[in-house]
Design an enzyme around this catalytic site. Structure first.
Site, short mmCIF file in Angstrom:
data_model
loop_
_atom_site.label_atom_id
_atom_site.label_comp_id
_atom_site.label_asym_id
_atom_site.label_seq_id
_atom_site.Cartn_x
_atom_site.Cartn_y
_atom_site.Cartn_z
N LYS A 103 0.86 -1.19 0.00
CA LYS A 103 0.00 0.00 0.00
C LYS A 103 0.89 1.24 0.00
O LYS A 103 1.83 1.35 0.81
CB LYS A 103 -0.88 -0.03 1.25
CG LYS A 103 -2.20 0.68 1.09
CD LYS A 103 -3.10 0.34 2.26
CE LYS A 103 -4.35 1.16 2.25
NZ LYS A 103 -5.07 1.04 3.51
C1 E4P Z 1 -8.35 2.09 3.43
O1 E4P Z 1 -7.70 1.13 3.07
C2 E4P Z 1 -8.25 2.73 4.73
O2 E4P Z 1 -7.53 1.88 5.60
C3 E4P Z 1 -9.57 2.98 5.38
O3 E4P Z 1 -10.67 2.58 4.59
C4 E4P Z 1 -9.69 4.33 5.97
O4 E4P Z 1 -10.93 4.45 6.59
P1 E4P Z 1 -11.28 5.60 7.66
O5 E4P Z 1 -11.51 6.87 6.91
O6 E4P Z 1 -12.51 5.09 8.33
O7 E4P Z 1 -10.08 5.69 8.57
#
Ligand code: E4P
Length: 223
Positions: free
Chosen positions: A84
């Site tokens: 990522k």
């Molecule tokens: C995506 O991979 C992120 O980890 C995640 O969806 C972020 O979500 P949040 O805005 O609830 O922290």
């Protein structure tokens, strides 16, 4: 549409995996930090819990050379790992390099279709378009998901659009309507998707009628 659970909590991954419908797991530095456990051991355990699933694990450096070192280290841990990478300039350069090395990537913190275009051109496996964080500031987060799906399909990019930052089951329905290839969400939202009051009511009535008739699947029929 693929369903991913967004968590670093092994118990949550185990519960979601038990249903047999989980396609992968996304983590981020915040979610890993929350576990209080090591990054490598947590990610490896997640791979074990979701065999064959795509498991996203994020780099934390912001300069190209260190990001590359981190990406190569993380991807060496397990073949299911998807690196990522945040959508910053060295991140896009990194995605291009990892694509050439046939390492899967998930470009994160994407909020607009112009950002998504950069990720698609670099060969990102997944483009994580955040929805809830945009809704939180009174805009329509799902619009960028729909626009990105259209962009990817119109121009034939291979990237899959991943609706992230999902806050409730309606976001999942909207992600389907937008044609998103993947949605990632906390376990709580996956659990909410099971719920319907008419399901509970209907099941209660079926079971009461069955009991009243004294029936049994394994026993003998009442005379
Ligand atoms: C995506 O991979 C992120 O980890 C995640 O969806 C972020 O979500 P949040 O805005 O609830 O922290």
């Amino acid at each position: 549409m693929k369903l991913f659970v967004d968590t670093g909590d092994l118990e949550e991954v185990r519960r979601a995996a038990e249903w047999g419908i989980l396609d992968g797991v996304t983590t981020n530095p915040t979610l890993i930090a929350k576990t209080g456990k090591g990054f490598r051991e947590t990610v490896l355990k997640i791979c074990e819990l979701v065999p064959g699933g795509d498991i996203s694990a994020e780099v934390v450096a912001t300069d190209y050379d260190t990001m590359l070192k981190e990406a190569l280290e993380i991807s060496s841990w397990h073949p299911q790992i998807v690196v990522k990478v945040p959508l910053i300039e060295p991140g896009i350069r990194l995605v291009k390099e990892l694509t050439q090395r046939e390492i899967k990537t998930n470009v994160t913190l994407v909020f607009s279709v112009s950002q998504a275009l950069l990720a698609a051109k670099a060969g990102a496996t997944y483009i994580s378009n955040f929805v809830g964080r945009v809704d939180d500031i009174s805009d329509d987060g799902m619009r960028a998901v729909a626009d990105t799906v259209r962009m990817v399909e119109t121009y034939g990019y291979e990237s899959e659009v991943l609706a992230a930052s999902i806050r409730h089951p309606l976001h999942v329905v909207q992600a389907l309507e937008a044609g998103s290839h993947v949605a990632t969400m906390p376990l709580k939202i996956l659990e909410m998707m099971f719920k319907h009051p008419l399901t509970d009511l209907g099941l209660e009535r079926f079971l009461a009628d069955w009991d009243k008739a004294g029936l049994s699947i394994f026993g003998t029929a009442p005379v």
